[in-house]
Write an enzyme that holds these catalytic residues in place. Sequence first.
Site, PDB file in Angstrom:
ATOM      1  N   GLU A   1       0.873  -1.172   0.000  1.00  0.00           N
ATOM      2  CA  GLU A   1       0.000   0.000   0.000  1.00  0.00           C
ATOM      3  C   GLU A   1       0.914   1.228   0.000  1.00  0.00           C
ATOM      4  O   GLU A   1       1.825   1.319   0.831  1.00  0.00           O
ATOM      5  CB  GLU A   1      -0.884   0.008   1.254  1.00  0.00           C
ATOM      6  CG  GLU A   1      -1.842   1.173   1.191  1.00  0.00           C
ATOM      7  CD  GLU A   1      -2.775   1.296   2.395  1.00  0.00           C
ATOM      8  OE1 GLU A   1      -2.792   0.397   3.250  1.00  0.00           O
ATOM      9  OE2 GLU A   1      -3.479   2.319   2.444  1.00  0.00           O
TER      10      GLU A   1
ATOM     11  N   ARG B   1       5.232 -12.817   9.658  1.00  0.00           N
ATOM     12  CA  ARG B   1       5.947 -11.596   9.289  1.00  0.00           C
ATOM     13  C   ARG B   1       7.289 -11.532  10.014  1.00  0.00           C
ATOM     14  O   ARG B   1       7.496 -12.170  11.041  1.00  0.00           O
ATOM     15  CB  ARG B   1       5.110 -10.359   9.565  1.00  0.00           C
ATOM     16  CG  ARG B   1       4.688 -10.143  11.003  1.00  0.00           C
ATOM     17  CD  ARG B   1       4.054  -8.753  11.180  1.00  0.00           C
ATOM     18  NE  ARG B   1       3.002  -8.463  10.225  1.00  0.00           N
ATOM     19  CZ  ARG B   1       2.947  -7.333   9.500  1.00  0.00           C
ATOM     20  NH1 ARG B   1       3.876  -6.409   9.625  1.00  0.00           N
ATOM     21  NH2 ARG B   1       1.959  -7.119   8.671  1.00  0.00           N
TER      22      ARG B   1
ATOM     23  N   LYS C   1       3.980   0.668   9.934  1.00  0.00           N
ATOM     24  CA  LYS C   1       4.074   1.915   9.183  1.00  0.00           C
ATOM     25  C   LYS C   1       3.512   3.089   9.970  1.00  0.00           C
ATOM     26  O   LYS C   1       3.956   4.217   9.809  1.00  0.00           O
ATOM     27  CB  LYS C   1       3.359   1.769   7.833  1.00  0.00           C
ATOM     28  CG  LYS C   1       4.327   1.262   6.764  1.00  0.00           C
ATOM     29  CD  LYS C   1       3.735   1.370   5.390  1.00  0.00           C
ATOM     30  CE  LYS C   1       2.945   0.125   5.092  1.00  0.00           C
ATOM     31  NZ  LYS C   1       2.420   0.076   3.727  1.00  0.00           N
TER      32      LYS C   1
HETATM   33  P1  ATP Z   1       1.335  -1.850   8.106  1.00  0.00           P
HETATM   34  O1  ATP Z   1       0.369  -2.876   8.619  1.00  0.00           O
HETATM   35  O2  ATP Z   1       2.432  -1.495   9.049  1.00  0.00           O
HETATM   36  O3  ATP Z   1       0.692  -0.646   7.497  1.00  0.00           O
HETATM   37  P2  ATP Z   1       1.455  -3.567   5.887  1.00  0.00           P
HETATM   38  O4  ATP Z   1       2.012  -4.863   6.223  1.00  0.00           O
HETATM   39  O5  ATP Z   1       0.000  -3.506   5.798  1.00  0.00           O
HETATM   40  O6  ATP Z   1       2.071  -2.532   6.894  1.00  0.00           O
HETATM   41  P3  ATP Z   1       1.674  -3.312   3.070  1.00  0.00           P
HETATM   42  O7  ATP Z   1       2.176  -2.188   2.254  1.00  0.00           O
HETATM   43  O8  ATP Z   1       0.240  -3.652   2.948  1.00  0.00           O
HETATM   44  O9  ATP Z   1       2.058  -2.964   4.577  1.00  0.00           O
HETATM   45  O10 ATP Z   1       2.564  -4.587   2.838  1.00  0.00           O
HETATM   46  C1  ATP Z   1       2.868  -5.090   1.551  1.00  0.00           C
HETATM   47  C2  ATP Z   1       3.253  -6.540   1.659  1.00  0.00           C
HETATM   48  O11 ATP Z   1       4.389  -6.695   2.507  1.00  0.00           O
HETATM   49  C3  ATP Z   1       2.140  -7.366   2.246  1.00  0.00           C
HETATM   50  O12 ATP Z   1       1.990  -8.553   1.465  1.00  0.00           O
HETATM   51  C4  ATP Z   1       2.610  -7.666   3.633  1.00  0.00           C
HETATM   52  O13 ATP Z   1       2.120  -8.895   4.068  1.00  0.00           O
HETATM   53  C5  ATP Z   1       4.124  -7.669   3.488  1.00  0.00           C
HETATM   54  N1  ATP Z   1       4.747  -7.300   4.753  1.00  0.00           N
HETATM   55  C6  ATP Z   1       4.564  -6.164   5.451  1.00  0.00           C
HETATM   56  N2  ATP Z   1       5.258  -6.184   6.605  1.00  0.00           N
HETATM   57  C7  ATP Z   1       5.915  -7.367   6.647  1.00  0.00           C
HETATM   58  C8  ATP Z   1       6.808  -7.987   7.582  1.00  0.00           C
HETATM   59  N3  ATP Z   1       7.149  -7.384   8.716  1.00  0.00           N
HETATM   60  N4  ATP Z   1       7.290  -9.208   7.277  1.00  0.00           N
HETATM   61  C9  ATP Z   1       6.953  -9.803   6.123  1.00  0.00           C
HETATM   62  N5  ATP Z   1       6.124  -9.285   5.211  1.00  0.00           N
HETATM   63  C10 ATP Z   1       5.598  -8.074   5.450  1.00  0.00           C
HETATM   64 MG    MG Z   2      -1.439  -3.842   4.444  1.00  0.00          MG
END
Ligand code: ATP
Ligand code: MG
Length: 557
Positions: A36, A263, A273
């Site tokens: 995102e 994760r 984030k």
């Molecule tokens: P936040 O919840 O902090 O806003 P997010 O995980 O929703 O972050 P996205 O931009 O939606 O952020 O993530 C893009 C991809 O990266 C998704 O498929 C997510 O599962 C993966 N991802 C995000 N954080 C992690 C992590 N700590 N370890 C592994 N994969 C991750």
């Molecule tokens: Mg997300």
Amino acid sequence: MTDPTDSPRSNFIRQIIEDDLAAGRHQRIATRFPPEPNGYLHIGHAKSIVLNFGLALDYPGTCNLRFDDTNPNKEDVEFVDAIQADVRWLGFDWADRLYFASDYFEQLYGFAIELIGKGLAYVCDLSAEEVRAYRGTLTEPGRESPYRNRSVEENLDLFARMRAGEFPDGARSLRARIDMASPNINLRDPVLYRIRHGVIHHQTGTAWCLYPTYDYTHPLSDALECITHSICTLEFEDHRPFYDWCVANVSVPCKPRQIEFSRLNLEYTVMSKRLLTQLVAEGHVTGWDDPRMPTIAGLRRRGYTPAAIRAFCERIGVTKSDNMVEMAMLESAIREDLDATAPRRMAVLRPLKVVIENIPAGQVEQLPAGNHPKDTALGTRTLPFDREIYIDRNDFSEQPPKGFKRLMPGTEVRLRNAYVIRCDQVIKDAEGTVVELRATADLDTLGRNPEGRKVGGVIHWVSAAHGLRAELRLYDRLFRVPVPGAGGAGFLDDINHDSLVVLTDSVVEPALAGAAPGERFQFEREGYFVTDPDSTAQRPVFNLTVGLKDTWGKGQR
Ligand code: ATP
Ligand code: MG
């Protein structure tokens, strides 16, 4: 079937893919990385990138880059651009497969009409708060909305008028019609569309006042792109039944399969984030690319290499169990990479002048020095050696602790790549601070030890006349504790206020003149450093990437 433990890179997802390929369910695989655009990518995202792009490289397949841009309030093109730059920098290529979920808004709208036609979606007039109150709890079923049994015609009419902008924000939503008594709360008539006026979407501008929810958009975007394996993190496990419901109930070309993995959690940092945005917005760091941030942009500015980040991501593996990875693992990955690849240089962090009295003023000798102790392909450079040099204050002591192997009054030390010198005199200012040393060089000791004498240590040095003044930024971990915020107080209370020490008076050897931003070096005996983008020819700036050894908590700096 292969044993999933037979290779360090093997994991349960590879096993699923191999089984699917062996059974002929797919000839090629298709994965995607779906960020995102509401922040910069971090090391957790790198895990997902290495996994998704890595699978597409190892099996016949492709990996798409898709922006999941359904929440225009928090999204921005700055993030869209930064994310692409970071994925590329990590070494991955989506070729012509760059997509935006917002590209599918028209198709998603069509799917919603299809659901309404099948009696599987309805326009609900409950407010967001009421929807929540009707939803029930983990132990109690929810209640059905009074609008649940509207006719297909009425729903189609209202939904079209929602799109046309006839109703204010929050007045109505489109909901799936599934089961208010489902034990899975995600199946209790989840919201598919919300009304949002007055926002400007970074891709679609003001074309829409109706925005699909993430849970509705994600599976259908996967299906439209014919993703075979939709890999996401564990918190989406409970969403999988709704993912499958979406894919099963509209006319999509493909039926992707969602697979969840745990994760990455990393000690001494935060990865959410929301928290990273707060660190930037409140000025606790200088920006998304502050070298202390766990962002890809921060790690790059810190001196990390794409290869080290990829190696780290491979090493931590892919499982379904939650765990916390030690920061030391990330640090050892970069140390290993830079030990092999970084040219050696000498930099005096806290300079102390040494006058070598048996070298005449004005006489300069150019001493050759290898750039790497093992890799001769990295070449050599010359070090100007003359009467006045700098050594580090920490390499001299009048009252040395036991075992001190550096310079002391009356003793000898070897200057790295040069001669053995003896300290003859200590000069102090009125306060008693040592300001200069007088020494004699044994000119018979270049590349060999003096006969019959034992020289304890080797220290680094830089010619005073030829060295360059430089700014050295010594970075350390941003938080003092492994799990920031775990103590109950906010995570900001755990910030390490010593995480940046700026040395403005350091002196580096002349071979570092013109070092380009991003160039990495080992400053001998000090650590690995990278040239910062702030660096200029007049004033070079270097960031500490990582020390030579793991000294965290050992009070060595
Ligand atoms: P936040 O919840 O902090 O806003 P997010 O995980 O929703 O972050 P996205 O931009 O939606 O952020 O993530 C893009 C991809 O990266 C998704 O498929 C997510 O599962 C993966 N991802 C995000 N954080 C992690 C992590 N700590 N370890 C592994 N994969 C991750
Ligand atoms: Mg997300």
